[in-house]
Design an enzyme around this catalytic site. Structure first.
Site, short mmCIF file in Angstrom:
data_model
loop_
_atom_site.label_atom_id
_atom_site.label_comp_id
_atom_site.label_asym_id
_atom_site.label_seq_id
_atom_site.Cartn_x
_atom_site.Cartn_y
_atom_site.Cartn_z
N ARG A 12 0.85 -1.20 0.00
CA ARG A 12 0.00 0.00 0.00
C ARG A 12 0.88 1.24 0.00
O ARG A 12 2.07 1.18 0.32
CB ARG A 12 -0.88 0.02 1.26
CG ARG A 12 -1.90 -1.10 1.27
CD ARG A 12 -2.89 -0.95 2.40
NE ARG A 12 -2.29 -1.14 3.71
CZ ARG A 12 -2.58 -0.39 4.79
NH1 ARG A 12 -3.46 0.58 4.71
NH2 ARG A 12 -2.00 -0.64 5.94
N ASN A 82 10.38 0.39 4.38
CA ASN A 82 9.33 1.38 4.16
C ASN A 82 8.21 1.28 5.19
O ASN A 82 7.52 2.28 5.45
CB ASN A 82 8.76 1.19 2.74
CG ASN A 82 7.46 1.92 2.55
OD1 ASN A 82 7.43 3.13 2.38
ND2 ASN A 82 6.34 1.19 2.61
N ALA A 83 8.05 0.12 5.80
CA ALA A 83 6.90 -0.09 6.69
C ALA A 83 6.90 0.94 7.82
O ALA A 83 7.94 1.20 8.43
CB ALA A 83 6.95 -1.49 7.29
N ILE A 85 4.10 3.24 10.78
CA ILE A 85 2.76 3.58 11.28
C ILE A 85 2.85 4.92 12.01
O ILE A 85 3.94 5.39 12.35
CB ILE A 85 2.24 2.52 12.28
CG1 ILE A 85 3.20 2.36 13.48
CG2 ILE A 85 2.03 1.18 11.58
CD1 ILE A 85 2.63 1.54 14.62
N GLY A 143 2.88 16.54 18.07
CA GLY A 143 1.99 15.38 18.01
C GLY A 143 2.71 14.10 17.59
O GLY A 143 2.08 13.05 17.49
N TYR A 147 7.06 9.30 16.47
CA TYR A 147 7.37 9.16 15.04
C TYR A 147 8.63 9.94 14.67
O TYR A 147 9.50 9.45 13.95
CB TYR A 147 6.16 9.66 14.25
CG TYR A 147 6.17 9.43 12.77
CD1 TYR A 147 5.69 8.24 12.21
CD2 TYR A 147 6.62 10.43 11.90
CE1 TYR A 147 5.67 8.05 10.83
CE2 TYR A 147 6.60 10.24 10.52
CZ TYR A 147 6.12 9.05 10.00
OH TYR A 147 6.10 8.87 8.63
N PRO A 177 10.62 11.70 2.75
CA PRO A 177 9.48 12.30 2.08
C PRO A 177 8.84 13.36 2.96
O PRO A 177 8.89 13.28 4.19
CB PRO A 177 8.50 11.13 1.89
CG PRO A 177 9.28 9.89 2.18
CD PRO A 177 10.36 10.30 3.13
N TYR A 179 4.97 15.45 3.03
CA TYR A 179 3.59 14.96 3.14
C TYR A 179 3.14 14.44 1.77
O TYR A 179 3.00 15.20 0.82
CB TYR A 179 2.67 16.06 3.66
CG TYR A 179 2.83 16.27 5.16
CD1 TYR A 179 3.99 16.85 5.68
CD2 TYR A 179 1.84 15.86 6.04
CE1 TYR A 179 4.16 17.00 7.04
CE2 TYR A 179 1.99 16.02 7.42
CZ TYR A 179 3.15 16.59 7.91
OH TYR A 179 3.32 16.73 9.26
N1 CAA Z 1 1.13 22.69 13.41
C1 CAA Z 1 0.75 23.72 14.18
N2 CAA Z 1 -0.29 23.64 15.03
C2 CAA Z 1 -0.96 22.50 15.09
C3 CAA Z 1 -0.62 21.37 14.32
C4 CAA Z 1 0.47 21.51 13.45
N3 CAA Z 1 0.84 20.51 12.64
N4 CAA Z 1 -1.45 20.36 14.62
C5 CAA Z 1 -2.30 20.85 15.55
N5 CAA Z 1 -2.02 22.12 15.83
C6 CAA Z 1 -2.70 22.98 16.75
C7 CAA Z 1 -4.22 22.88 16.59
O1 CAA Z 1 -4.68 23.72 15.54
C8 CAA Z 1 -4.70 23.33 17.94
O2 CAA Z 1 -4.60 24.74 18.01
P1 CAA Z 1 -5.81 25.57 18.64
O3 CAA Z 1 -5.90 25.10 20.05
O4 CAA Z 1 -5.36 26.97 18.47
O5 CAA Z 1 -7.01 25.21 17.80
C9 CAA Z 1 -3.64 22.78 18.90
O6 CAA Z 1 -2.47 22.54 18.09
C10 CAA Z 1 -4.06 21.49 19.53
O7 CAA Z 1 -4.46 20.62 18.49
P2 CAA Z 1 -5.68 19.60 18.63
O8 CAA Z 1 -6.91 20.30 19.14
O9 CAA Z 1 -5.79 18.84 17.35
O10 CAA Z 1 -5.13 18.70 19.83
P3 CAA Z 1 -5.19 17.18 19.99
O11 CAA Z 1 -4.50 16.85 21.28
O12 CAA Z 1 -6.58 16.67 19.77
O13 CAA Z 1 -4.32 16.59 18.78
C11 CAA Z 1 -2.41 16.40 17.36
C12 CAA Z 1 -3.02 17.10 18.56
C13 CAA Z 1 -2.22 14.91 17.65
C14 CAA Z 1 -1.03 17.05 17.11
C15 CAA Z 1 -3.35 16.53 16.12
O14 CAA Z 1 -3.61 17.87 15.87
C16 CAA Z 1 -2.71 15.94 14.88
O15 CAA Z 1 -2.91 14.77 14.59
N6 CAA Z 1 -1.96 16.75 14.14
C17 CAA Z 1 -1.27 16.30 12.96
C18 CAA Z 1 0.12 15.82 13.32
C19 CAA Z 1 0.83 15.49 12.03
O16 CAA Z 1 1.18 16.36 11.24
N7 CAA Z 1 1.07 14.19 11.77
C20 CAA Z 1 1.69 13.79 10.55
C21 CAA Z 1 1.03 12.53 10.08
S1 CAA Z 1 1.52 12.13 8.43
C22 CAA Z 1 3.01 11.46 8.62
O17 CAA Z 1 3.52 11.24 9.68
C23 CAA Z 1 3.72 11.08 7.35
C24 CAA Z 1 4.97 11.82 7.25
O18 CAA Z 1 6.04 11.23 7.36
C25 CAA Z 1 4.97 13.25 6.86
#
Ligand code: CAA
Length: 241
Positions: A12, A82-83, A85, A143, A147, A177, A179
């Site tokens: 995937r 590559n795996a 989560i 967050g 990772y 990479p 996003y």
């Molecule tokens: N940058 C700046 N601010 C952020 C943010 C970010 N990436 N993510 C969240 N915030 C902010 C929110 O907007 C929020 O601000 P306000 O209070 O002003 O609204 C504050 O931080 C708290 O956020 P949440 O209400 O969402 O709080 P939560 O505890 O429910 O969740 C979180 C926090 C887990 C960080 C969630 O926001 C989240 O999942 N964010 C995305 C994190 C991310 O970018 N993950 C990447 C996944 S993809 C990947 O990993 C592949 C790769 O290699 C690139």
């Protein structure tokens, strides 16, 4: 038959694109996967690439899985780690399970896989190892303490392994990479993507899995023997290092 390439998490997302590109490039490809039988069956039906099921966070499972791949296809000459989560959450809300799941699957897996192919590569004096890290291992991401730690760990691991094996015809490199439009990134809340991620990408879009596969093909080529211990960033300009 081309060189044998094994891609973890290969059925995937980025892994599937890597498998397809390797197959198109003449490699004999094996895809590992952990859980989603349906997606694996669909992937094999579409591509003809065989899928092998085991958990990369389990050392013995990696040993047995690699032995099975090698019995069917021949010695693994190209390994793509590559795996991966995500179990995102602020550290002040993160459980030990969230921490360990990500470290085990994203980082300990790299040890588990490399340890079980490196001796064969050294004996044959050829190998290509590429690990798919992340922009978030380079810059950190709120967050994602788990990772970001695992992905940064892959970079240090690869630089060390590259030095250990440079004289053995084995290269070890990393791709970071940004996003990419996969299920993993689409799991990020849409408002977070719109507000905090997309505006940070100068190209103004998510990347495509094929754009990462292209980097893998470049690094695993026989002609890429002088490139080792390096990190290629492919992130649309989001973080320049
Ligand atoms: N940058 C700046 N601010 C952020 C943010 C970010 N990436 N993510 C969240 N915030 C902010 C929110 O907007 C929020 O601000 P306000 O209070 O002003 O609204 C504050 O931080 C708290 O956020 P949440 O209400 O969402 O709080 P939560 O505890 O429910 O969740 C979180 C926090 C887990 C960080 C969630 O926001 C989240 O999942 N964010 C995305 C994190 C991310 O970018 N993950 C990447 C996944 S993809 C990947 O990993 C592949 C790769 O290699 C690139």
């Amino acid at each position: 038959m081309g060189r044998v390439a094994l891609v973890t998490g290969g059925t995937r997302g980025i892994g599937a694109a890597v498998c397809k590109a390797l197959a198109a490039g003449g490699y004999t490809v094996a895809a590992n996967y952990a859980g989603n039988d349906e997606a694996a069956a669909a992937f094999t039906a579409e591509t003809g690439v065989p899928a092998f099921k085991w958990d990369v966070s389990d050392f013995s499972a990696c040993k047995a899985g690699i032995a099975e791949v090698e019995a069917k296809l021949g010695p693994v000459e190209v390994l793509v780690n590559n795996a991966g989560i995500t179990r995102d959450g602020m550290l002040h809300k993160m459980s030990p399970e969230q921490w360990h799941a990500v470290i085990n699957t994203n980082l300990n897996s790299v040890f588990n896989m490399c340890r079980n192919v490196i001796e064969g590569m050294r004996e044959r004096s050829f190998g290509r190892i590429v690990s798919i890290s992340s922009i978030n291992g380079q810059k950190g991401q709120m967050g994602q303490t788990n990772y970001s730690a695992a992905k940064a760990g892959e970079i240090g691991f690869s630089k060390a392994l590259a030095q250990e094996n440079a004289r053995k015809g084995i290269t070890v490199n990393v791709i970071c990479p940004g996003y990419i439009g996969t299920e993993m990134v689409r799991a990020v809340p849409q408002d977070v993507l719109d507000k905090h991620v997309l505006p940070q990408i100068p190209l103004g879009r998510l990347g495509e899995p094929e754009e990462i596969a292209r980097c893998v093909l470049f690094l695993v080529a026989d002609e890429a023997g002088f490139i080792t211990g390096s990190t290629i960033t492919a992130n649309g300009g989001q973080y320049l290092i």
